[in-house]
Scaffold this motif. Structure first.
Motif, PDB file in Angstrom:
ATOM      1  N   SER A 113      46.776  26.770  41.011  1.00  0.00           N
ATOM      2  CA  SER A 113      46.300  27.567  42.105  1.00  0.00           C
ATOM      3  C   SER A 113      46.296  29.174  41.892  1.00  0.00           C
ATOM      4  O   SER A 113      45.477  29.841  42.604  1.00  0.00           O
ATOM      5  CB  SER A 113      46.785  27.246  43.296  1.00  0.00           C
ATOM      6  OG  SER A 113      48.354  27.654  43.291  1.00  0.00           O
ATOM      7  N   VAL A 114      46.933  29.723  41.132  1.00  0.00           N
ATOM      8  CA  VAL A 114      47.033  31.213  41.027  1.00  0.00           C
ATOM      9  C   VAL A 114      46.529  31.656  39.874  1.00  0.00           C
ATOM     10  O   VAL A 114      45.879  32.808  39.893  1.00  0.00           O
ATOM     11  CB  VAL A 114      48.839  31.701  41.025  1.00  0.00           C
ATOM     12  CG1 VAL A 114      49.567  30.988  42.182  1.00  0.00           C
ATOM     13  CG2 VAL A 114      49.235  31.317  39.719  1.00  0.00           C
ATOM     14  N   VAL A 115      46.109  31.126  38.887  1.00  0.00           N
ATOM     15  CA  VAL A 115      45.524  31.562  37.641  1.00  0.00           C
ATOM     16  C   VAL A 115      44.087  32.119  37.937  1.00  0.00           C
ATOM     17  O   VAL A 115      43.956  33.327  37.630  1.00  0.00           O
ATOM     18  CB  VAL A 115      45.425  30.500  36.518  1.00  0.00           C
ATOM     19  CG1 VAL A 115      44.554  31.047  35.269  1.00  0.00           C
ATOM     20  CG2 VAL A 115      46.908  30.417  36.040  1.00  0.00           C
ATOM     21  N   PRO A 116      43.301  31.337  38.502  1.00  0.00           N
ATOM     22  CA  PRO A 116      41.960  31.835  38.883  1.00  0.00           C
ATOM     23  C   PRO A 116      42.002  33.092  39.765  1.00  0.00           C
ATOM     24  O   PRO A 116      41.158  33.945  39.641  1.00  0.00           O
ATOM     25  CB  PRO A 116      41.445  30.568  39.512  1.00  0.00           C
ATOM     26  CG  PRO A 116      42.024  29.450  39.118  1.00  0.00           C
ATOM     27  CD  PRO A 116      43.385  29.786  38.943  1.00  0.00           C
ATOM     28  N   VAL A 117      43.034  33.098  40.714  1.00  0.00           N
ATOM     29  CA  VAL A 117      43.028  34.286  41.553  1.00  0.00           C
ATOM     30  C   VAL A 117      43.211  35.597  40.806  1.00  0.00           C
ATOM     31  O   VAL A 117      42.730  36.714  40.804  1.00  0.00           O
ATOM     32  CB  VAL A 117      44.277  34.002  42.755  1.00  0.00           C
ATOM     33  CG1 VAL A 117      44.335  35.331  43.427  1.00  0.00           C
ATOM     34  CG2 VAL A 117      43.723  32.686  43.460  1.00  0.00           C
ATOM     35  N   ILE A 118      44.292  35.251  39.639  1.00  0.00           N
ATOM     36  CA  ILE A 118      44.593  36.421  39.208  1.00  0.00           C
ATOM     37  C   ILE A 118      43.558  36.915  38.151  1.00  0.00           C
ATOM     38  O   ILE A 118      43.209  38.291  38.059  1.00  0.00           O
ATOM     39  CB  ILE A 118      45.960  36.128  38.243  1.00  0.00           C
ATOM     40  CG1 ILE A 118      47.142  35.860  38.899  1.00  0.00           C
ATOM     41  CG2 ILE A 118      46.351  37.172  36.787  1.00  0.00           C
ATOM     42  CD1 ILE A 118      48.460  35.371  38.044  1.00  0.00           C
ATOM     43  N   VAL A 119      42.783  35.973  37.414  1.00  0.00           N
ATOM     44  CA  VAL A 119      41.677  36.156  36.710  1.00  0.00           C
ATOM     45  C   VAL A 119      40.797  36.899  37.698  1.00  0.00           C
ATOM     46  O   VAL A 119      40.205  38.204  37.343  1.00  0.00           O
ATOM     47  CB  VAL A 119      41.048  35.003  36.114  1.00  0.00           C
ATOM     48  CG1 VAL A 119      39.715  35.271  35.405  1.00  0.00           C
ATOM     49  CG2 VAL A 119      42.004  34.477  35.307  1.00  0.00           C
ATOM     50  N   PHE A 120      40.355  36.470  38.833  1.00  0.00           N
ATOM     51  CA  PHE A 120      39.437  37.125  39.638  1.00  0.00           C
ATOM     52  C   PHE A 120      39.690  38.465  40.118  1.00  0.00           C
ATOM     53  O   PHE A 120      38.886  39.555  39.953  1.00  0.00           O
ATOM     54  CB  PHE A 120      39.076  36.395  40.678  1.00  0.00           C
ATOM     55  CG  PHE A 120      38.204  36.859  41.762  1.00  0.00           C
ATOM     56  CD1 PHE A 120      36.712  36.708  41.427  1.00  0.00           C
ATOM     57  CD2 PHE A 120      38.342  37.707  42.932  1.00  0.00           C
ATOM     58  CE1 PHE A 120      35.613  37.247  42.477  1.00  0.00           C
ATOM     59  CE2 PHE A 120      37.493  38.301  43.824  1.00  0.00           C
ATOM     60  CZ  PHE A 120      36.090  38.022  43.448  1.00  0.00           C
ATOM     61  N   VAL A 121      40.851  39.012  40.326  1.00  0.00           N
ATOM     62  CA  VAL A 121      41.248  40.182  40.968  1.00  0.00           C
ATOM     63  C   VAL A 121      41.325  41.158  39.713  1.00  0.00           C
ATOM     64  O   VAL A 121      40.903  42.345  40.237  1.00  0.00           O
ATOM     65  CB  VAL A 121      42.908  39.967  41.717  1.00  0.00           C
ATOM     66  CG1 VAL A 121      43.289  41.464  42.026  1.00  0.00           C
ATOM     67  CG2 VAL A 121      42.758  39.134  42.929  1.00  0.00           C
ATOM     68  N   VAL A 122      41.993  40.820  38.830  1.00  0.00           N
ATOM     69  CA  VAL A 122      41.759  41.665  37.614  1.00  0.00           C
ATOM     70  C   VAL A 122      40.801  41.897  37.159  1.00  0.00           C
ATOM     71  O   VAL A 122      40.141  43.295  36.751  1.00  0.00           O
ATOM     72  CB  VAL A 122      42.638  41.360  36.378  1.00  0.00           C
ATOM     73  CG1 VAL A 122      42.571  42.103  35.060  1.00  0.00           C
ATOM     74  CG2 VAL A 122      44.359  41.160  36.749  1.00  0.00           C
ATOM     75  N   ALA A 123      39.837  41.046  36.962  1.00  0.00           N
ATOM     76  CA  ALA A 123      38.123  41.177  36.512  1.00  0.00           C
ATOM     77  C   ALA A 123      37.642  42.110  37.654  1.00  0.00           C
ATOM     78  O   ALA A 123      36.702  42.957  37.121  1.00  0.00           O
ATOM     79  CB  ALA A 123      37.752  39.964  36.601  1.00  0.00           C
ATOM     80  N   ASP A 124      37.745  41.834  38.659  1.00  0.00           N
ATOM     81  CA  ASP A 124      37.116  42.651  39.845  1.00  0.00           C
ATOM     82  C   ASP A 124      37.507  44.183  39.763  1.00  0.00           C
ATOM     83  O   ASP A 124      36.593  45.148  40.187  1.00  0.00           O
ATOM     84  CB  ASP A 124      37.448  42.136  41.251  1.00  0.00           C
ATOM     85  CG  ASP A 124      36.920  42.775  42.576  1.00  0.00           C
ATOM     86  OD1 ASP A 124      35.578  42.860  42.350  1.00  0.00           O
ATOM     87  OD2 ASP A 124      37.251  43.403  43.263  1.00  0.00           O
ATOM     88  N   VAL A 125      38.602  44.832  39.138  1.00  0.00           N
ATOM     89  CA  VAL A 125      38.895  46.002  38.876  1.00  0.00           C
ATOM     90  C   VAL A 125      38.153  46.570  38.033  1.00  0.00           C
ATOM     91  O   VAL A 125      37.356  47.730  38.279  1.00  0.00           O
ATOM     92  CB  VAL A 125      40.405  46.203  38.817  1.00  0.00           C
ATOM     93  CG1 VAL A 125      40.798  47.688  38.356  1.00  0.00           C
ATOM     94  CG2 VAL A 125      41.092  45.634  40.026  1.00  0.00           C
ATOM     95  N   PHE A 126      37.656  45.830  36.990  1.00  0.00           N
ATOM     96  CA  PHE A 126      36.981  46.534  35.599  1.00  0.00           C
ATOM     97  C   PHE A 126      35.674  46.063  35.485  1.00  0.00           C
ATOM     98  O   PHE A 126      34.874  46.791  34.686  1.00  0.00           O
ATOM     99  CB  PHE A 126      37.874  46.133  34.565  1.00  0.00           C
ATOM    100  CG  PHE A 126      39.369  46.408  34.414  1.00  0.00           C
ATOM    101  CD1 PHE A 126      39.772  47.731  34.163  1.00  0.00           C
ATOM    102  CD2 PHE A 126      40.375  45.649  34.722  1.00  0.00           C
ATOM    103  CE1 PHE A 126      40.934  48.186  34.177  1.00  0.00           C
ATOM    104  CE2 PHE A 126      41.629  46.089  34.722  1.00  0.00           C
ATOM    105  CZ  PHE A 126      41.887  47.377  34.231  1.00  0.00           C
ATOM    106  N   LEU A 127      35.179  44.956  36.090  1.00  0.00           N
ATOM    107  CA  LEU A 127      33.841  44.601  35.921  1.00  0.00           C
ATOM    108  C   LEU A 127      33.038  44.473  37.072  1.00  0.00           C
ATOM    109  O   LEU A 127      33.408  44.503  38.328  1.00  0.00           O
ATOM    110  CB  LEU A 127      34.090  42.994  35.448  1.00  0.00           C
ATOM    111  CG  LEU A 127      34.740  42.613  34.078  1.00  0.00           C
ATOM    112  CD1 LEU A 127      34.778  41.318  33.796  1.00  0.00           C
ATOM    113  CD2 LEU A 127      34.175  43.723  32.940  1.00  0.00           C
TER     114      LEU A 127
END
Length: 220
Positions: free
Chosen positions: A26-40
């Motif tokens: 449940s947390v992995v997709p959230v981490i991926v989304f938040v980190v990607a949102d910063v750079f992409l």
């Protein structure tokens, strides 16, 4: 009933609430989304989060986990990403979870108020629905407390994340999801496990005298 069978059924109750790996999924997709949102840019962020969801789906199938759970997790990520693509706002990745928390709070809180705490209802259903668990004040109180703990978790998640959502703080929403996710879930599950064990002990103890008297009556 053997202790092995009881343990198996109790694990089935816990499976309805999600296991340790379920918390990680449940947390992995959230981490991926938040980190990607910063750079992409947003379209790539959506694509990366969907790719993470598909990867987890494949991993779960490879581990021979329940197909329904794997599909449910992937569908959750897909719906969240779809909402973001529709609205064009990265904060909307969390809107499904926010309103899901509100629904969970209402369900659990109301179940306590009407004296049918949902953890007790689930426990009894898994055990064949044959226990008069609500007539035992100790068991009912245990499930009131367990369901109340779950309601508090849902309520805290909704209030804090809704506030961050209105503040348009996507990073804060991601952090809140992590902080209010696994740690609070572990506490809530601990309360549920305690209620389940208390139910098993008291219901077994209550059933023993009746079984003994039935045998005596048959013998006479």
């Amino acid at each position: 009933m053997s202790s092995t069978l009881k343990d198996h059924r109790d694990h089935r109750v816990l499976d309805q609430l999600g296991g340790p790996l379920g918390l990680m999924y449940s947390v992995v997709p959230v981490i991926v989304f938040v980190v990607a949102d910063v750079f992409l840019p947003l379209p790539l962020t959506i694509g990366v989060s969907l790719a993470a969801g598909v990867a987890l789906f494949v991993i779960r199938l490879a581990r021979r986990e329940r197909v329904v759970s794997a599909i449910g997790s992937l569908a959750g990520v897909a719906v969240a990403a779809g909402i973001v693509a529709w609205t064009g706002s990265s904060r909307d990745f969390f809107v499904l979870g926010i309103w899901g928390s509100l629904a969970g709070f209402v369900l659990t809180a109301v179940s306590v108020l009407v004296r049918r705490p949902v953890t007790g209802v689930i426990w009894n259903a898994v055990h064949g629905g044959r226990h008069a668990w609500r007539t035992d004040r100790g068991v009912l109180r245990a499930h009131d407390l367990a369901t109340g703990a779950v309601a508090l978790v849902f309520g805290a998640r909704f209030v804090i994340q809704q506030w961050l959502y209105l503040e348009e703080n996507t990073g804060g929403l991601g952090i809140a999801h992590l902080v209010l996710g696994t740690p609070l879930t572990v506490l809530a599950v601990a309360a549920v496990v305690w209620a389940i064990r208390r139910s098993a002990v008291r219901m077994t103890t209550a059933a023993t005298p009746a079984s003994t008297s039935d045998l005596k009556g048959t013998a006479s």
